[in-house]
Scaffold this motif. Sequence first.
Motif, mmCIF file in Angstrom:
data_model
loop_
_atom_site.group_PDB
_atom_site.id
_atom_site.type_symbol
_atom_site.label_atom_id
_atom_site.label_comp_id
_atom_site.label_asym_id
_atom_site.label_seq_id
_atom_site.Cartn_x
_atom_site.Cartn_y
_atom_site.Cartn_z
ATOM 1 N N ASP A 108 0.831 -1.214 0.000
ATOM 2 C CA ASP A 108 0.000 0.000 0.000
ATOM 3 C C ASP A 108 0.865 1.263 0.000
ATOM 4 O O ASP A 108 0.536 2.241 -0.676
ATOM 5 C CB ASP A 108 -0.960 0.005 1.186
ATOM 6 N N ALA A 109 1.978 1.249 0.738
ATOM 7 C CA ALA A 109 2.875 2.406 0.747
ATOM 8 C C ALA A 109 3.513 2.602 -0.633
ATOM 9 O O ALA A 109 3.631 3.732 -1.115
ATOM 10 C CB ALA A 109 3.944 2.232 1.827
ATOM 11 N N VAL A 110 3.904 1.499 -1.268
ATOM 12 C CA VAL A 110 4.456 1.562 -2.623
ATOM 13 C C VAL A 110 3.395 2.101 -3.579
ATOM 14 O O VAL A 110 3.672 2.989 -4.404
ATOM 15 C CB VAL A 110 4.942 0.169 -3.090
ATOM 16 N N HIS A 111 2.205 1.569 -3.477
ATOM 17 C CA HIS A 111 1.110 1.975 -4.366
ATOM 18 C C HIS A 111 0.818 3.472 -4.218
ATOM 19 O O HIS A 111 0.640 4.172 -5.217
ATOM 20 C CB HIS A 111 -0.128 1.135 -4.067
ATOM 21 N N ARG A 112 0.808 3.960 -2.986
ATOM 22 C CA ARG A 112 0.559 5.394 -2.769
ATOM 23 C C ARG A 112 1.639 6.241 -3.449
ATOM 24 O O ARG A 112 1.337 7.256 -4.074
ATOM 25 C CB ARG A 112 0.487 5.719 -1.272
#
Length: 170
Positions: A108-112
């Motif tokens: 999720d952090a990568v996606h953001r």
Amino acid sequence: MKSNELLLDGFGRIREIVGATLDGIDDEALVRRPSGNGNSIAWLLWHLGRVEDAQVASAAGLPEVWTSRGFAGRFGLPFPERDTGYGHSSDKVDAVRVPGGLLLEYYDAVHRQTIEVLKTVDDANLDRVVDTRWNPPVTLGVRLVSIIADCLQHAGQAAYAKGLKSGPDA
């Protein structure tokens, strides 16, 4: 539709598959290796996160989420920090044993970060060369499509592995 909206949709599909694959999965299923030697769900999802993270960060001139936000330390894997999983041996696949919640938090952090980068991309940016080691040199547009293709393949493999029955023949 604008080019970056199309890319946002593509990366959003990766996130949907990652989330659905991790939903309700237990730690045993995360590390189960199809047929005893296939890539585990944990390894596949860690690897696709690392691929997206490393390649988007490099193309955008940003630090990787993996190191800048402390995920390398939190995962505690016995690999160099810059390792993304390419060419891993069976022993290295086995070494990726992390809870699903941490895998999702990292992805999720990568996606953001990917989403923030894509919000600033326009058609002119997509022609910018980001890698001269290839012939022809790789543009941002080609790199982003390549990341989507690679990550969707690994996400699909992980989803497929989740659906397999457990046991020695799985």
